[in-house]
Write an enzyme that holds these catalytic residues in place. Structure first.
Site, PDB file in Angstrom:
ATOM      1  N   GLY A 166      -4.065 -12.887  -1.928  1.00  0.00           N
ATOM      2  CA  GLY A 166      -3.040 -12.077  -2.569  1.00  0.00           C
ATOM      3  C   GLY A 166      -1.759 -12.881  -2.655  1.00  0.00           C
ATOM      4  N   MET A 167      -1.448 -13.388  -3.857  1.00  0.00           N
ATOM      5  CA  MET A 167      -0.278 -14.249  -4.043  1.00  0.00           C
ATOM      6  C   MET A 167       0.882 -13.420  -4.582  1.00  0.00           C
ATOM      7  SD  MET A 167      -1.994 -17.753  -5.553  1.00  0.00           S
ATOM      8  CE  MET A 167      -0.417 -18.626  -5.470  1.00  0.00           C
TER       9      MET A 167
ATOM     10  N   GLY B 170       4.064 -14.594  -4.825  1.00  0.00           N
ATOM     11  CA  GLY B 170       5.167 -15.424  -5.311  1.00  0.00           C
ATOM     12  C   GLY B 170       6.123 -15.790  -4.201  1.00  0.00           C
ATOM     13  N   GLY B 171       5.735 -15.504  -2.947  1.00  0.00           N
ATOM     14  CA  GLY B 171       6.545 -15.855  -1.790  1.00  0.00           C
ATOM     15  C   GLY B 171       5.971 -17.042  -1.040  1.00  0.00           C
TER      16      GLY B 171
ATOM     17  N   ASP C 112       4.945 -17.288   2.149  1.00  0.00           N
ATOM     18  CA  ASP C 112       3.849 -17.043   3.084  1.00  0.00           C
ATOM     19  C   ASP C 112       2.489 -17.081   2.398  1.00  0.00           C
ATOM     20  OD1 ASP C 112       5.646 -16.730   5.181  1.00  0.00           O
ATOM     21  OD2 ASP C 112       5.887 -14.585   4.813  1.00  0.00           O
ATOM     22  N   SER C 113       2.337 -16.342   1.305  1.00  0.00           N
ATOM     23  CA  SER C 113       1.051 -16.336   0.609  1.00  0.00           C
ATOM     24  C   SER C 113       0.766 -17.682  -0.048  1.00  0.00           C
ATOM     25  CB  SER C 113       1.004 -15.215  -0.428  1.00  0.00           C
ATOM     26  OG  SER C 113       2.031 -15.348  -1.397  1.00  0.00           O
TER      27      SER C 113
ATOM     28  N   MET D  60      -0.523  -9.167  -7.863  1.00  0.00           N
ATOM     29  CA  MET D  60      -0.582  -7.727  -8.110  1.00  0.00           C
ATOM     30  C   MET D  60       0.769  -7.210  -8.585  1.00  0.00           C
ATOM     31  SD  MET D  60      -2.556  -6.560  -4.623  1.00  0.00           S
ATOM     32  CE  MET D  60      -1.695  -7.746  -3.581  1.00  0.00           C
TER      33      MET D  60
ATOM     34  N   CYS E 250       0.996   1.249   1.746  1.00  0.00           N
ATOM     35  CA  CYS E 250       0.698   0.248   0.725  1.00  0.00           C
ATOM     36  C   CYS E 250      -0.401  -0.706   1.193  1.00  0.00           C
ATOM     37  CB  CYS E 250       1.973  -0.521   0.397  1.00  0.00           C
ATOM     38  SG  CYS E 250       1.769  -1.765  -0.884  1.00  0.00           S
TER      39      CYS E 250
ATOM     40  N   GLY F  35      -0.892 -13.236   3.435  1.00  0.00           N
ATOM     41  CA  GLY F  35       0.082 -14.024   4.184  1.00  0.00           C
ATOM     42  C   GLY F  35       0.681 -13.276   5.353  1.00  0.00           C
TER      43      GLY F  35
ATOM     44  N   CYS G 230       8.091  -1.548  -0.390  1.00  0.00           N
ATOM     45  CA  CYS G 230       6.909  -2.335  -0.742  1.00  0.00           C
ATOM     46  C   CYS G 230       6.625  -2.300  -2.240  1.00  0.00           C
ATOM     47  CB  CYS G 230       5.712  -1.791   0.029  1.00  0.00           C
ATOM     48  SG  CYS G 230       4.161  -2.642  -0.286  1.00  0.00           S
TER      49      CYS G 230
END
Length: 375
Positions: free
Chosen positions: A10-11, A13-14, A16-17, A36, A101, A125, A197
């Site tokens: 699950g990316m 855009g941060g 951690d992921s 997502m 969430c 992440g 979230c």
């Protein structure tokens, strides 16, 4: 040649992921990503960062040479997360949308879509870990105590844990940023996301007013004296100090005021003075909507630890059976500002056992003159 195990990350855009993708690649997995989008209601460039996050996720995917799938789960988010979020506020409770969430979107809708695309595992992440003990998967705290996110994942099931990987479970956040810089990722210095979230950072009062009509009323003290005005009970939470707008009150000491309760029948917000006021303290709560990560309820009574908010240190407690679908939690020490609608999460050492939704406490507020109408 042995086929590589396929993992869907699950990316967001941060950072951690993004680093999670790189770590899984280094471990030999065949990695793909999924971005997502879960919010559209007021999705304009000046208040929503979804487009920027999607661009960052695409940039990282290209840099690391992984395929990025784009998915829109806005309808699922609205039906299974946001409607519940609004309903809780309508009845004067303070929900935690991040927990819902994770349960409904990240570890359900996302997982189902990842499996449809042929993934053997999903990965996030989150700063948590897992292991297998006596043929049961266990959710473990992340080794970075400052970032451990197990509190938000207590609703996870055995099946979901079986399909989940957590690459950051044994890594500290500073190391993650260092790795992102070494990989020359565009998100290396990107700020961590805050706010609701998938909705993001907003003027919360203005945002909530869009969906729930505010109903202003009086702020009273525990003797029933009017000491100010509130803009709507939904905007306040138990233990809140900031934003009450209570100035000097005649014949009272110069101490800060705190929200202690809400009288929905009379639309009154009750405030008391002093953060250590006994009216804010309780040593017992009742919780329902329970989830035990092992899939089986432990033998009760159970001596363990618990926390009633994310940043709280683990507190010694004992869990008792209350009714068929509720438990009563007794703490060894008084707890401050335990809030109905929030979650209580249980631990033994670094193992997250599960948790539930706080229904009410035995706060001494009930002994005040307004106890008949406190909800």
């Amino acid at each position: 040649m042995t086929k590589k195990i396929k993992v869907m990350v699950g990316m967001s855009g941060g950072v951690d992921s993004s680093v999670s993708v790189a770590l899984l690649q280094q471990q030999g997995y065949a990695v793909q990503g999924m971005f997502m989008k879960n919010w559209e209601e007021d999705d304009t460039n000046d208040i929503c960062s979804a487009e920027e996050d999607a661009r960052d996720a695409q940039s990282v995917a290209e840099k690391l040479k992984v395929k990025l799938h784009l998915r829109n789960f806005a309808s699922e988010y609205w039906d299974f997360v946001f409607e519940d979020f609004l309903n809780e506020y309508r009845i004067g409770r303070t929900p935690n949308p991040d927990i819902l969430c994770n349960r409904e979107i990240k570890f359900k809708t996302f997982l189902e879509n990842a499996q449809d695309l042929g993934a053997d595992f999903m990965a996030t992440g989150h700063y948590v870990d897992k292991d297998l003990n006596d043929e049961k998967f266990r959710l473990l705290k992340g080794q970075d105590n400052n970032k451990d996110q197990s509190y938000f994942l207590y609703t996870i099931t055995q099946e979901q844990l079986a399909y989940s990987l957590f690459p950051l479970g044994k890594i500290a956040k500073p190391k993650v940023r260092e790795m992102a810089q070494e990989l020359d990722l565009i998100v290396a210095d990107k700020k961590d996301s805050v706010g609701i979230c998938f909705i993001g950072e907003k003027d919360f009062q203005k945002f909530l007013t869009t969906y729930i009509k505010p109903n202003p009323g009086n702020i009273i003290d525990n003797a029933g004296k009017v000491i100010g005005k509130h803009t709507g009970l939904m905007y306040y939470t138990i233990g809140q100090r900031q934003g009450l707008g209570i100035g000097g009150v005649k014949d009272t000491p110069a101490l800060p005021w705190f929200v202690v309760a809400k009288n929905h029948e009379n639309n009154e917000l009750i405030a008391i003075q002093g953060g250590d006021n006994t009216l804010l303290q309780s040593n017992e709560l009742v919780a329902n909507n329970l989830n035990w990560i092992s899939g089986e309820e432990p033998v009760l009574p159970l001596i363990c630890k618990a926390k009633t908010r994310y940043r709280q240190a683990d507190q010694d407690c004992t869990i008792y059976r209350d009714t068929q679908d509720q438990v009563r939690v007794e703490f060894n020490q008084q707890q401050r500002a335990v809030t109905p609608g929030q979650s209580v999460v249980f631990y033994q050492d670094n193992v997250c056992l599960g948790g539930g939704i706080i229904q009410h406490t035995n706060t001494l507020t009930e002994q005040c003159e307004f106890r008949e109408t406190i909800q």
